[in-house]
Design a protein around this motif. Structure first.
Motif, short mmCIF file in Angstrom:
data_model
loop_
_atom_site.label_atom_id
_atom_site.label_comp_id
_atom_site.label_asym_id
_atom_site.label_seq_id
_atom_site.Cartn_x
_atom_site.Cartn_y
_atom_site.Cartn_z
N LEU A 1 0.82 -1.20 0.00
CA LEU A 1 0.00 0.00 0.00
C LEU A 1 0.87 1.26 0.00
CD1 LEU A 1 -2.79 -1.02 2.52
CD2 LEU A 1 -3.11 -0.50 0.11
N GLN A 2 1.93 1.23 0.80
CA GLN A 2 2.83 2.38 0.81
C GLN A 2 3.47 2.59 -0.56
OE1 GLN A 2 5.57 1.69 3.98
NE2 GLN A 2 4.05 2.11 5.62
N ASN A 3 3.87 1.46 -1.17
CA ASN A 3 4.46 1.56 -2.51
C ASN A 3 3.45 2.11 -3.51
OD1 ASN A 3 6.94 0.54 -1.64
ND2 ASN A 3 6.24 -1.59 -1.94
N HIS A 4 2.19 1.58 -3.41
CA HIS A 4 1.15 2.07 -4.31
C HIS A 4 0.85 3.54 -4.09
CE1 HIS A 4 0.25 -1.64 -6.32
NE2 HIS A 4 0.01 -2.28 -5.18
N ARG A 5 0.86 3.96 -2.82
CA ARG A 5 0.65 5.38 -2.56
C ARG A 5 1.74 6.23 -3.20
NH1 ARG A 5 -0.99 5.11 3.88
NH2 ARG A 5 -3.14 4.29 3.56
N GLY A 6 3.01 5.75 -3.09
CA GLY A 6 4.10 6.48 -3.76
C GLY A 6 3.91 6.53 -5.26
N LEU A 7 3.49 5.37 -5.82
CA LEU A 7 3.26 5.35 -7.28
C LEU A 7 2.12 6.27 -7.67
CD1 LEU A 7 3.61 1.51 -7.89
CD2 LEU A 7 5.18 3.28 -8.68
N ILE A 8 1.04 6.26 -6.82
CA ILE A 8 -0.09 7.14 -7.13
C ILE A 8 0.34 8.60 -7.07
CG2 ILE A 8 -2.32 7.93 -6.22
CD1 ILE A 8 -2.76 4.95 -5.37
N SER B 1 0.11 11.01 -10.15
CA SER B 1 -0.62 12.29 -10.08
C SER B 1 0.31 13.45 -10.46
CB SER B 1 -1.18 12.48 -8.68
OG SER B 1 -0.13 12.55 -7.72
N ALA B 2 1.61 13.31 -10.10
CA ALA B 2 2.55 14.38 -10.47
C ALA B 2 2.75 14.44 -11.98
CB ALA B 2 3.89 14.15 -9.77
#
Length: 526
Positions: free
Chosen positions: A152-159, A163-164
């Motif tokens: 989840l943390q990795n996915h949040r970073g990817l998200i 988004s950037a």
């Protein structure tokens, strides 16, 4: 001695009476009042003396009549002793019966307590295993949760990165859309140019044709008429007679295909000649055969396999087999009949193939009075032995190590009440024997006979830890003692002795998932 004493006392009394008047006269002359007091005292003493003499005389009389009442007293004492002895014997008998019943119930309670202890230990083991499994699963779940949190943390970073870069991607998509629109416009222009070029080429190539051909030359490549004609050529049919007029005014050396647009490559390889005519009956037969084959079931369409003959068996006296697949309290069988009369001798023989690591309960015969009149009993705690019970609590342990290898073995148990002898055979060899085992005992009739489970009461009270798991073939019981030669003959497949009282043909009900399989030879009992 007592008579002399009485006489002396009587003489003293007479002397006293004679001297009493003289004393009274002397006392009267001296003092009359004292004299009266003394008289009263003497009267009282005399009365006491009379009472004492009477008691003494009564005692003398009783002692004198004692020899005459001794016999009567002895008779009374003997009768009382006899009554007391009878009461003591009755008390001893009742006490012995009570002690025997207490022994029986104590042994039964001990057995049941052992069973309960084993169940408790099994439950403890199962609980420990469940705890271990739950701990393992909890550890796995924790590890999965940790992995999920990391993901989840990795996915949040990817998200966040997506988004950037989203704005940049949107700009790129807009540029791509514009480029695609330009390419679409270019393709439409190219298509128009290609169409114009094709029209010019068709007009230039067909300009040399005459006026009769003008109608055909005005057709575009999309005209369906040539394609229909080509389709007719593919089917092997001649052109329509009305269309032959178009070929009349053609110059020499020209054919119809010269003025037709080039057909697709697949039409060039189709033959135009007629095929030889086939008989309509043959076509109908072929169609009907194909239809029938589609309607047939699968088993008729599969080519029939040749029947493979079974190998000839060597032990062909088993008739049938019972398969007990699992340790369940529902897996057992009952019989149509029971013993009609009491049994003083018995022989039980069967083929066994044990699937577990212990034998379990082969048979159980119970009555209303006793649930263990005849039992071949085993459970998971006794892996290398089998209890041969006749009239609980009497039993003998039979070794069964050789039966636990997963193969077929012949098993026989024989008992006689004449001398209390028993014999135990495994694969026609004498494994164990003994004497003084329920000598003179009789197994009563009218009980419940069950295979595969042990009865704690008549027809029930089963335990999964006591179940038999495996195969049992050729089970037979006799009410007599078989000889060693007869046991060897059964084990080698030479036949069954006469006089059997119970076989697998007498099976009444199959309970649970037990299967009854007919197999003439042991090699065919799989």
């Amino acid at each position: 001695m007592s008579g002399c004493r009485a006489r002396v006392g009587f003489l003293l009394l007479v002397i006293y009476l004679h001297t009493q008047p003289a004393f009274r006269q002397v006392a009267a002359h001296k003092n009359p009042n004292n004299f009266l007091d003394r008289l009263k005292r003497l009267d009282e003493k005399f009365r006491r003396f009379q009472e004492l003499t009477l008691t003494r005389l009564q005692g003398i009389a009783d002692n004198y009549n004692l020899p005459y009442n001794v016999d009567n007293r002895f008779q009374v004492l003997t009768e009382q002793y006899q009554n007391i002895s009878i009461m003591l014997t009755d008390f001893q008998v009742r006490a012995a019966n009570d002690l025997s019943s207490l022994k029986y119930w104590t042994k039964k309670l001990q057995r049941k307590s052992k069973k309960l202890d084993l169940k408790v230990t099994a439950l403890e083991i199962a609980l420990n295993e469940q705890r271990k499994l739950s701990l393992k699963e909890s550890k796995k779940q924790r590890s999965h949760l940790l992995n999920l949190t990391q993901q989840l943390q990795n996915h949040r970073g990817l998200i966040g990165s997506i988004s950037a870069h989203r704005s940049e991607l949107q700009g790129g998509f807009r540029g791509l859309q514009d480029a695609l629109k330009k390419q679409v416009d270019m393709t439409t222009q190219l298509q128009e140019q290609v169409r114009t070029l094709l029209q010019k080429e068709t007009f230039s190539s067909r300009g040399s044709l005459n006026s009769g051909d003008s109608l055909t030359s005005n057709r575009t490549p999309q005209d369906p008429a040539p394609r229909i004609h080509a389709a007719g050529l593919e089917q092997g049919h001649r052109s329509h007679p009305a269309k032959k007029k178009d070929n009349v005014n053609l110059p020499k050396g020209k054919k119809v295909r010269d003025r037709l647009p080039s057909p697709r490559p697949t039409h060039l390889f189709v033959s135009t000649h007629k095929r030889p005519q086939e008989k309509p009956e043959a076509k109908l037969l072929e169609k009907s055969d194909a239809h029938d084959l589609r309607q047939l079931p699968l088993r008729h369409r599969i080519p029939q396999q040749q029947h493979i003959p079974k190998k000839a068996g060597t032990i062909c006296n088993v008739n049938s087999m019972l398969h007990f697949p699992s340790t369940s309290i529902e897996n057992y069988i009952t019989f149509k009949k029971s013993f009609l009369t009491g049994i003083h001798e018995l022989s039980i023989c069967t083929w066994l193939k044990v699937d577990g690591n212990y034998v379990g309960t082969l048979l159980s015969y119970a009555t209303e009075d006793n649930d263990n009149k005849l039992v071949l009993y085993g459970r998971s705690s006794k892996r290398s032995s089998l209890d041969f019970v006749i009239g609980d609590p009497a039993y003998r342990e039979l070794p069964v190590d050789t039966l636990l290898d997963g193969r077929w073995h012949h098993f026989c148990v024989i008992w006689s009440a004449n001398e209390g002898r028993f014999w135990h055979y495994t694969d026609r060899r004498l494994t164990s024997t003994g004497s003084k085992f329920q000598k003179g005992y009789e197994i009563p009739a009218g009980g419940s006979f069950i295979l595969g489970q042990e009865q704690d009461f008549l027809g029930g009270g089963f335990d999964a830890a006591e179940a038999f798991v495996g195969r049992m073939a050729g089970f037979t019981m006799w009410n007599r003692v078989l000889s060693p030669g007869e046991v060897s003959g059964i084990a080698t497949g030479k036949g069954l002795p006469r006089g059997s009282v119970l076989t697998l043909d007498d099976v009444d009900q199959l309970n649970g998932s037990v299967q009854h399989v007919r197999c003439g030879c042991l090699e065919h009992c799989m």
